[in-house]
Design a protein around this motif. Structure first.
Motif, PDB file in Angstrom:
ATOM      1  N   TYR A  89       0.941  -0.833  -0.067  1.00 15.05           N
ATOM      2  CA  TYR A  89       0.161  -0.073  -0.173  1.00 15.05           C
ATOM      3  C   TYR A  89       1.163   1.297   0.098  1.00 15.05           C
ATOM      4  CZ  TYR A  89      -2.552  -3.674   1.646  1.00 15.05           C
ATOM      5  OH  TYR A  89      -3.496  -5.330   2.181  1.00 15.05           O
ATOM      6  N   PRO A  90       1.481   1.601  -0.648  1.00 19.30           N
ATOM      7  CA  PRO A  90       2.603   2.740  -1.335  1.00 19.30           C
ATOM      8  C   PRO A  90       2.328   4.020  -0.899  1.00 19.30           C
ATOM      9  CG  PRO A  90       1.918   2.172  -3.509  1.00 19.30           C
ATOM     10  CD  PRO A  90       0.853   1.007  -2.618  1.00 19.30           C
ATOM     11  N   ARG A  91       0.622   4.474  -0.980  1.00 16.46           N
ATOM     12  CA  ARG A  91       0.091   5.858  -0.673  1.00 16.46           C
ATOM     13  C   ARG A  91      -0.921   5.312  -0.282  1.00 16.46           C
ATOM     14  NH1 ARG A  91       2.008   9.292  -5.021  1.00 16.46           N
ATOM     15  NH2 ARG A  91       2.529   8.391  -7.003  1.00 16.46           N
ATOM     16  N   ALA A  92      -0.863   6.761   0.650  1.00 15.34           N
ATOM     17  CA  ALA A  92      -2.636   7.475   0.856  1.00 15.34           C
ATOM     18  C   ALA A  92      -3.283   8.327   0.675  1.00 15.34           C
ATOM     19  CB  ALA A  92      -2.648   7.702   2.791  1.00 15.34           C
ATOM     20  N   SER A  93      -4.208   8.951   0.188  1.00 21.44           N
ATOM     21  CA  SER A  93      -4.863  10.002  -0.045  1.00 21.44           C
ATOM     22  C   SER A  93      -6.252  10.101   0.350  1.00 21.44           C
ATOM     23  CB  SER A  93      -5.470   9.391  -1.979  1.00 21.44           C
ATOM     24  OG  SER A  93      -6.471   8.348  -1.114  1.00 21.44           O
ATOM     25  N   PHE A  94      -6.823  11.762   0.123  1.00 21.17           N
ATOM     26  CA  PHE A  94      -7.692  11.290   0.644  1.00 21.17           C
ATOM     27  C   PHE A  94      -8.536  12.653  -0.839  1.00 21.17           C
ATOM     28  CE2 PHE A  94     -10.082  15.146   1.532  1.00 21.17           C
ATOM     29  CZ  PHE A  94     -11.125  14.739   3.000  1.00 21.17           C
ATOM     30  N   LYS A  95      -9.725  12.137  -0.756  1.00 27.24           N
ATOM     31  CA  LYS A  95     -10.377  13.223  -2.095  1.00 27.24           C
ATOM     32  C   LYS A  95     -11.666  13.991  -1.316  1.00 27.24           C
ATOM     33  CE  LYS A  95      -8.877  10.100  -5.536  1.00 27.24           C
ATOM     34  NZ  LYS A  95      -8.944   8.910  -6.833  1.00 27.24           N
ATOM     35  N   GLY A  96     -12.168  15.118  -1.288  1.00 28.67           N
ATOM     36  CA  GLY A  96     -13.221  15.399  -0.920  1.00 28.67           C
ATOM     37  C   GLY A  96     -13.552  16.982  -1.606  1.00 28.67           C
ATOM     38  N   VAL A  97     -14.464  17.205  -0.551  1.00 30.61           N
ATOM     39  CA  VAL A  97     -15.105  18.272  -0.912  1.00 30.61           C
ATOM     40  C   VAL A  97     -15.042  19.933  -0.482  1.00 30.61           C
ATOM     41  CG1 VAL A  97     -17.803  17.627  -0.289  1.00 30.61           C
ATOM     42  CG2 VAL A  97     -17.258  19.789  -2.447  1.00 30.61           C
ATOM     43  N   VAL A  98     -14.573  20.812   0.023  1.00 31.59           N
ATOM     44  CA  VAL A  98     -15.228  21.740   1.034  1.00 31.59           C
ATOM     45  C   VAL A  98     -16.870  23.010   0.167  1.00 31.59           C
ATOM     46  CG1 VAL A  98     -13.725  24.095   1.968  1.00 31.59           C
ATOM     47  CG2 VAL A  98     -12.248  22.311   0.835  1.00 31.59           C
ATOM     48  N   PRO A  99     -17.482  21.800   0.974  1.00 31.74           N
ATOM     49  CA  PRO A  99     -19.111  22.797   0.616  1.00 31.74           C
ATOM     50  C   PRO A  99     -18.756  24.175   0.135  1.00 31.74           C
ATOM     51  CG  PRO A  99     -19.046  21.054   2.443  1.00 31.74           C
ATOM     52  CD  PRO A  99     -17.480  21.237   1.984  1.00 31.74           C
ATOM     53  N   ASN A 100     -18.298  24.886   1.201  1.00 30.25           N
ATOM     54  CA  ASN A 100     -18.689  26.597   1.535  1.00 30.25           C
ATOM     55  C   ASN A 100     -17.320  26.880   1.802  1.00 30.25           C
ATOM     56  OD1 ASN A 100     -21.626  25.732   2.881  1.00 30.25           O
ATOM     57  ND2 ASN A 100     -20.310  25.319   4.947  1.00 30.25           N
ATOM     58  N   PHE A 101     -16.309  26.345   0.388  1.00 34.37           N
ATOM     59  CA  PHE A 101     -15.378  27.097  -0.092  1.00 34.37           C
ATOM     60  C   PHE A 101     -15.677  28.322  -1.151  1.00 34.37           C
ATOM     61  CE2 PHE A 101     -11.906  28.528  -3.018  1.00 34.37           C
ATOM     62  CZ  PHE A 101     -11.215  28.415  -1.126  1.00 34.37           C
ATOM     63  N   ASP A 102     -15.488  29.771  -0.840  1.00 31.24           N
ATOM     64  CA  ASP A 102     -15.446  30.617  -0.893  1.00 31.24           C
ATOM     65  C   ASP A 102     -14.058  31.371  -1.491  1.00 31.24           C
ATOM     66  OD1 ASP A 102     -15.506  33.537  -2.858  1.00 31.24           O
ATOM     67  OD2 ASP A 102     -18.226  33.782  -1.998  1.00 31.24           O
ATOM     68  N   LEU A 103     -13.075  31.583  -2.175  1.00 33.09           N
ATOM     69  CA  LEU A 103     -12.501  32.200  -2.579  1.00 33.09           C
ATOM     70  C   LEU A 103     -11.932  33.395  -1.595  1.00 33.09           C
ATOM     71  CD1 LEU A 103      -8.668  31.861  -2.590  1.00 33.09           C
ATOM     72  CD2 LEU A 103      -9.269  32.272  -4.725  1.00 33.09           C
ATOM     73  N   ASP A 104     -12.967  34.461  -2.618  1.00 34.30           N
ATOM     74  CA  ASP A 104     -13.352  35.805  -2.003  1.00 34.30           C
ATOM     75  C   ASP A 104     -13.509  35.865  -0.332  1.00 34.30           C
ATOM     76  OD1 ASP A 104     -12.845  36.458  -4.649  1.00 34.30           O
ATOM     77  OD2 ASP A 104     -14.622  36.092  -5.215  1.00 34.30           O
ATOM     78  N   LYS A 105     -14.275  35.001  -0.326  1.00 31.33           N
ATOM     79  CA  LYS A 105     -13.935  34.916   1.944  1.00 31.33           C
ATOM     80  C   LYS A 105     -13.098  34.639   3.187  1.00 31.33           C
ATOM     81  CE  LYS A 105     -19.531  35.139   0.424  1.00 31.33           C
ATOM     82  NZ  LYS A 105     -20.493  34.361   0.874  1.00 31.33           N
ATOM     83  N   ILE A 106     -11.792  34.057   2.384  1.00 31.00           N
ATOM     84  CA  ILE A 106     -11.106  33.381   3.237  1.00 31.00           C
ATOM     85  C   ILE A 106     -10.496  34.566   3.265  1.00 31.00           C
ATOM     86  CG2 ILE A 106      -9.408  31.724   3.285  1.00 31.00           C
ATOM     87  CD1 ILE A 106     -12.008  30.793   2.642  1.00 31.00           C
ATOM     88  N   SER A 107     -10.136  34.894   4.914  1.00 32.49           N
ATOM     89  CA  SER A 107     -10.041  35.828   5.463  1.00 32.49           C
ATOM     90  C   SER A 107      -7.876  35.695   5.393  1.00 32.49           C
ATOM     91  CB  SER A 107     -10.087  36.689   6.875  1.00 32.49           C
ATOM     92  OG  SER A 107     -10.498  35.387   7.654  1.00 32.49           O
TER      93      SER A 107
END
Length: 179
Positions: A89-107
């Motif tokens: 098992y050479p790799r570990a991974s994560f696949k997902g989503v950031v539901p409320n992500f809005d680049l303009d609202k990141i401080s």
């Protein structure tokens, strides 16, 4: 000369607007599975790949198990050969989503957002939700998260004679600077 400057500025604006992904190949994952009164068990991997797709807010992390570095070579060997079986098992991974992500609202101070997805370690996939902190700087988006993983959830066998010296609850810290 003005036309050339205007064209260069316009090209740069189009490039920034067209960019649909932020990524890195030098993210960091640190973990600790120490038990009080026994030797520290911790490692760091500084070669974590991460991609955040700005179109659909999907996020992917993956890393090579053998890239974890320990203070002692013997720990590295046992980790790869006995516990994580990194040849199989050479790799570990994560696949997902950031539901409320809005680049303009990141401080710049940090915005807390949930990250939902599936983590795969040791050939076992498990749904997980993690709270992440997203910070926007001039040229980067920094992502950090702290979470606990349980070795039993990923069918990682710890020999009974070593079990008292290794925590099954693994404290995990993630840091990525995406561009």
């Amino acid at each position: 000369m003005r036309k050339i400057i205007l064209i260069v500025i316009l090209f740069n604006c189009i490039y920034v607007l067209a960019q649909k992904k932020l990524e890195t190949t030098s993210g960091k994952v640190f973990f600790e599975a120490s038990v009080p009164l026994f030797e520290e068990i911790s490692a760091v991997n500084n070669a974590v790949n991460c991609t955040l797709n700005l179109k659909d807010n999907s996020i992917v992390f993956f890393l090579k198990i053998k890239d974890f570095k320990f203070k002692r070579d013997l720990m590295h060997t046992h980790f790869n050969e006995i516990y994580l079986e990194s040849d199989k098992y050479p790799r570990a991974s994560f696949k997902g989503v950031v539901p409320n992500f809005d680049l303009d609202k990141i401080s710049p101070e940090g915005t807390f957002l949930k990250i939902n997805g599936t983590i795969k370690i040791h050939g076992v996939s498990k749904p997980i939700t993690v709270s992440g902190i997203f910070k926007k700087t001039k040229n980067q988006l920094q992502v950090t998260a702290d979470f606990i993983l349980n070795t039993d959830d990923f069918e990682i066998k710890i020999p009974s004679m070593i079990l008292p010296k290794i925590s099954k609850k693994v404290q995990t810290h993630l840091e990525c600077s995406l561009q």
